[in-house]
Design a protein around this motif. Structure first.
Motif, PDB file in Angstrom:
ATOM      1  N   LEU A 134       0.829  -1.062   0.261  1.00  0.00           N
ATOM      2  CA  LEU A 134       0.083  -0.110   0.022  1.00  0.00           C
ATOM      3  C   LEU A 134       0.791   1.144   0.095  1.00  0.00           C
ATOM      4  O   LEU A 134       0.354   1.763  -0.510  1.00  0.00           O
ATOM      5  CB  LEU A 134      -0.366  -0.364   1.455  1.00  0.00           C
ATOM      6  CG  LEU A 134      -1.962   0.961   0.987  1.00  0.00           C
ATOM      7  CD1 LEU A 134      -2.725   0.682  -0.059  1.00  0.00           C
ATOM      8  CD2 LEU A 134      -2.694   0.609   2.620  1.00  0.00           C
ATOM      9  N   GLY A 135       1.924   1.250   0.351  1.00  0.00           N
ATOM     10  CA  GLY A 135       2.896   2.178   0.486  1.00  0.00           C
ATOM     11  C   GLY A 135       3.819   2.473  -0.106  1.00  0.00           C
ATOM     12  O   GLY A 135       4.941   3.520  -0.665  1.00  0.00           O
ATOM     13  N   SER A 136       3.804   1.203  -1.431  1.00  0.00           N
ATOM     14  CA  SER A 136       4.789   1.448  -2.375  1.00  0.00           C
ATOM     15  C   SER A 136       3.744   2.680  -3.747  1.00  0.00           C
ATOM     16  O   SER A 136       2.604   2.667  -3.577  1.00  0.00           O
ATOM     17  CB  SER A 136       4.951   0.342  -3.228  1.00  0.00           C
ATOM     18  OG  SER A 136       3.780  -0.579  -3.848  1.00  0.00           O
ATOM     19  N   THR A 137       4.752   2.838  -4.645  1.00  0.00           N
ATOM     20  CA  THR A 137       3.994   4.077  -5.292  1.00  0.00           C
ATOM     21  C   THR A 137       2.859   2.796  -6.103  1.00  0.00           C
ATOM     22  O   THR A 137       2.299   3.570  -6.913  1.00  0.00           O
ATOM     23  CB  THR A 137       5.238   4.226  -6.456  1.00  0.00           C
ATOM     24  OG1 THR A 137       5.808   3.724  -6.968  1.00  0.00           O
ATOM     25  CG2 THR A 137       5.435   6.021  -5.705  1.00  0.00           C
ATOM     26  N   ARG A 138       3.601   1.942  -6.821  1.00  0.00           N
ATOM     27  CA  ARG A 138       2.120   1.029  -7.735  1.00  0.00           C
ATOM     28  C   ARG A 138       0.305   0.950  -7.337  1.00  0.00           C
ATOM     29  O   ARG A 138      -0.137   1.748  -8.329  1.00  0.00           O
ATOM     30  CB  ARG A 138       2.878  -0.068  -7.666  1.00  0.00           C
ATOM     31  CG  ARG A 138       2.420  -1.059  -8.743  1.00  0.00           C
ATOM     32  CD  ARG A 138       2.637  -2.399  -8.511  1.00  0.00           C
ATOM     33  NE  ARG A 138       1.796  -3.738  -9.182  1.00  0.00           N
ATOM     34  CZ  ARG A 138       1.507  -4.727  -8.802  1.00  0.00           C
ATOM     35  NH1 ARG A 138       3.225  -5.223  -7.634  1.00  0.00           N
ATOM     36  NH2 ARG A 138       0.094  -5.436  -8.587  1.00  0.00           N
ATOM     37  N   TYR A 139       0.571   1.050  -5.943  1.00  0.00           N
ATOM     38  CA  TYR A 139      -0.361   0.917  -5.282  1.00  0.00           C
ATOM     39  C   TYR A 139      -0.586   2.878  -4.847  1.00  0.00           C
ATOM     40  O   TYR A 139      -1.876   2.680  -3.726  1.00  0.00           O
ATOM     41  CB  TYR A 139      -0.593   0.791  -4.338  1.00  0.00           C
ATOM     42  CG  TYR A 139      -0.969  -1.074  -5.321  1.00  0.00           C
ATOM     43  CD1 TYR A 139       0.157  -2.035  -4.921  1.00  0.00           C
ATOM     44  CD2 TYR A 139      -2.615  -1.168  -5.391  1.00  0.00           C
ATOM     45  CE1 TYR A 139      -0.267  -2.875  -5.438  1.00  0.00           C
ATOM     46  CE2 TYR A 139      -2.778  -2.676  -5.437  1.00  0.00           C
ATOM     47  CZ  TYR A 139      -1.554  -3.512  -6.239  1.00  0.00           C
ATOM     48  OH  TYR A 139      -1.690  -4.634  -6.006  1.00  0.00           O
ATOM     49  N   SER A 140      -0.145   3.918  -5.814  1.00  0.00           N
ATOM     50  CA  SER A 140      -0.601   5.071  -5.079  1.00  0.00           C
ATOM     51  C   SER A 140      -2.592   5.449  -5.380  1.00  0.00           C
ATOM     52  O   SER A 140      -3.365   4.575  -5.814  1.00  0.00           O
ATOM     53  CB  SER A 140       0.041   6.053  -6.081  1.00  0.00           C
ATOM     54  OG  SER A 140      -0.552   7.533  -6.004  1.00  0.00           O
ATOM     55  N   LEU A 141      -2.659   6.728  -3.801  1.00  0.00           N
ATOM     56  CA  LEU A 141      -4.224   6.324  -2.748  1.00  0.00           C
ATOM     57  C   LEU A 141      -4.145   7.992  -3.991  1.00  0.00           C
ATOM     58  O   LEU A 141      -5.477   7.957  -3.604  1.00  0.00           O
ATOM     59  CB  LEU A 141      -4.219   6.540  -2.197  1.00  0.00           C
ATOM     60  CG  LEU A 141      -3.516   5.204  -1.125  1.00  0.00           C
ATOM     61  CD1 LEU A 141      -3.193   5.817   0.236  1.00  0.00           C
ATOM     62  CD2 LEU A 141      -4.667   4.211  -1.218  1.00  0.00           C
ATOM     63  N   ALA A 142      -3.499   7.828  -5.224  1.00  0.00           N
ATOM     64  CA  ALA A 142      -3.734   9.365  -5.561  1.00  0.00           C
ATOM     65  C   ALA A 142      -3.281  10.714  -4.152  1.00  0.00           C
ATOM     66  O   ALA A 142      -3.073   9.840  -3.383  1.00  0.00           O
ATOM     67  CB  ALA A 142      -5.228   9.529  -6.030  1.00  0.00           C
ATOM     68  N   ASP A 143      -3.449  11.631  -4.147  1.00  0.00           N
ATOM     69  CA  ASP A 143      -2.815  12.675  -3.191  1.00  0.00           C
ATOM     70  C   ASP A 143      -4.447  12.900  -2.508  1.00  0.00           C
ATOM     71  O   ASP A 143      -4.980  13.919  -2.682  1.00  0.00           O
ATOM     72  CB  ASP A 143      -2.549  13.936  -3.586  1.00  0.00           C
ATOM     73  CG  ASP A 143      -1.655  14.555  -2.647  1.00  0.00           C
ATOM     74  OD1 ASP A 143      -2.006  14.122  -1.789  1.00  0.00           O
ATOM     75  OD2 ASP A 143      -1.434  15.869  -3.362  1.00  0.00           O
ATOM     76  N   VAL A 144      -4.592  11.942  -1.343  1.00  0.00           N
ATOM     77  CA  VAL A 144      -5.619  12.253  -0.128  1.00  0.00           C
ATOM     78  C   VAL A 144      -5.416  12.650   1.191  1.00  0.00           C
ATOM     79  O   VAL A 144      -3.940  11.347   1.514  1.00  0.00           O
ATOM     80  CB  VAL A 144      -6.339  11.300  -0.478  1.00  0.00           C
ATOM     81  CG1 VAL A 144      -7.062  11.046  -1.130  1.00  0.00           C
ATOM     82  CG2 VAL A 144      -5.220  10.055   0.202  1.00  0.00           C
ATOM     83  N   PRO A 145      -5.544  13.421   1.896  1.00  0.00           N
ATOM     84  CA  PRO A 145      -4.977  13.926   2.815  1.00  0.00           C
ATOM     85  C   PRO A 145      -5.489  12.673   3.786  1.00  0.00           C
ATOM     86  O   PRO A 145      -4.342  12.607   4.050  1.00  0.00           O
ATOM     87  CB  PRO A 145      -6.152  14.675   3.479  1.00  0.00           C
ATOM     88  CG  PRO A 145      -7.350  15.384   2.357  1.00  0.00           C
ATOM     89  CD  PRO A 145      -6.572  14.930   1.252  1.00  0.00           C
ATOM     90  N   PHE A 146      -6.142  11.554   3.699  1.00  0.00           N
ATOM     91  CA  PHE A 146      -6.353  10.672   4.851  1.00  0.00           C
ATOM     92  C   PHE A 146      -4.981   9.237   4.742  1.00  0.00           C
ATOM     93  O   PHE A 146      -4.937   8.868   5.493  1.00  0.00           O
ATOM     94  CB  PHE A 146      -7.273   9.475   5.000  1.00  0.00           C
ATOM     95  CG  PHE A 146      -8.005  10.012   6.164  1.00  0.00           C
ATOM     96  CD1 PHE A 146      -9.138  11.401   5.660  1.00  0.00           C
ATOM     97  CD2 PHE A 146      -9.023   9.484   6.886  1.00  0.00           C
ATOM     98  CE1 PHE A 146      -9.382  12.084   6.414  1.00  0.00           C
ATOM     99  CE2 PHE A 146      -9.262  10.322   7.269  1.00  0.00           C
ATOM    100  CZ  PHE A 146     -10.341  11.299   7.748  1.00  0.00           C
ATOM    101  N   GLU A 147      -4.150   9.637   3.321  1.00  0.00           N
ATOM    102  CA  GLU A 147      -2.841   8.376   3.396  1.00  0.00           C
ATOM    103  C   GLU A 147      -2.118   8.955   4.640  1.00  0.00           C
ATOM    104  O   GLU A 147      -1.787   7.498   4.432  1.00  0.00           O
ATOM    105  CB  GLU A 147      -2.613   9.374   1.977  1.00  0.00           C
ATOM    106  CG  GLU A 147      -1.389   8.337   1.543  1.00  0.00           C
ATOM    107  CD  GLU A 147      -0.521   8.476   0.281  1.00  0.00           C
ATOM    108  OE1 GLU A 147      -1.059   9.762  -0.645  1.00  0.00           O
ATOM    109  OE2 GLU A 147       0.252   7.429  -0.013  1.00  0.00           O
ATOM    110  N   ALA A 148      -2.611  10.316   5.368  1.00  0.00           N
ATOM    111  CA  ALA A 148      -1.717  10.015   6.294  1.00  0.00           C
ATOM    112  C   ALA A 148      -1.843   9.509   7.238  1.00  0.00           C
ATOM    113  O   ALA A 148      -0.783   9.527   8.054  1.00  0.00           O
ATOM    114  CB  ALA A 148      -1.061  11.814   6.404  1.00  0.00           C
ATOM    115  N   LEU A 149      -2.551   9.016   7.579  1.00  0.00           N
ATOM    116  CA  LEU A 149      -3.179   8.265   8.622  1.00  0.00           C
ATOM    117  C   LEU A 149      -3.427   6.452   8.594  1.00  0.00           C
ATOM    118  O   LEU A 149      -3.139   6.189   9.654  1.00  0.00           O
ATOM    119  CB  LEU A 149      -4.649   9.048   9.035  1.00  0.00           C
ATOM    120  CG  LEU A 149      -4.985  10.443   9.621  1.00  0.00           C
ATOM    121  CD1 LEU A 149      -6.528  10.559   9.454  1.00  0.00           C
ATOM    122  CD2 LEU A 149      -4.414  11.182   9.826  1.00  0.00           C
TER     123      LEU A 149
END
Ligand SMILES: [Zn+2]
Length: 175
Positions: free
Chosen positions: A40-55
């Motif tokens: 999940l933390g790798s670029t292949r599975y980028s979440l797009a730039d969403v704020p909750f990624e920080a959590l």
């Protein structure tokens, strides 16, 4: 070759094909679940730039509380306080890293006397990292990731929000 047999994660309950591999030292999980979190933390599975990624790390940590060692007690307390700070108190998700560092700056109470073990909730009906990874595309992954973070917080909050709020006021809040 036979498909690998499924294995249930001892932390979050995600059922994933069994793999051999490392697990985190105190965030106890199946090797497959820990691997999924790292994917999940790798670029292949980028979440797009969403704020909750920080959590995501906070959600993963408190859904894999482990056993009551000093490290696990500290970790669960700090990650719960970050979730409380953002979801309940309205701190911006991009303040999460600053929040995580706050308890280390408060020296008036010795480190291992600040927090105690909170009995974890059941995660039986809660989303997991596996649900995030199996979402169809980047946008869906971002949506499921946010739902996962909120879901994990809400089952903890039902049991322990008062205690987390008290710790937050003592060790983490800033203006
Ligand atoms: Zn897990």
């Amino acid at each position: 070759m036979d498909a690998p047999s499924p294995e249930t994660c001892v932390g979050c309950g995600a059922v994933l094909p069994r793999v051999e591999g490392p697990v985190h030292r105190y965030m106890t999980s199946s090797p497959a679940c820990w691997a999924a979190f790292n994917v999940l933390g790798s670029t292949r599975y980028s979440l797009a730039d969403v704020p909750f990624e920080a959590l995501l790390v906070d959600a993963y940590a408190v859904q894999h509380p482990g056993t009551p060692s000093n490290q696990a007690i500290n970790s669960v307390a700090i990650h719960l306080m970050v979730l409380y700070g953002v979801i309940v108190r309205g701190y911006a998700p991009d303040q999460a890293q600053r929040l995580r560092q706050r308890p280390g700056q408060q020296r008036r109470v010795p480190k291992h006397e600040r927090f105690f073990w909170l009995t974890p909730p059941s995660f039986a009906s809660v989303l997991t990292v596996a649900d995030v990874l199996s979402a169809a595309d980047v946008q869906a992954r971002a949506d499921v990731a946010e739902a996962w973070v909120r879901d994990v917080w809400s089952v903890w909050a039902q049991l322990h929000e008062g205690q987390v709020a008290a710790w937050f006021a003592a060790y983490m809040a800033f203006e």
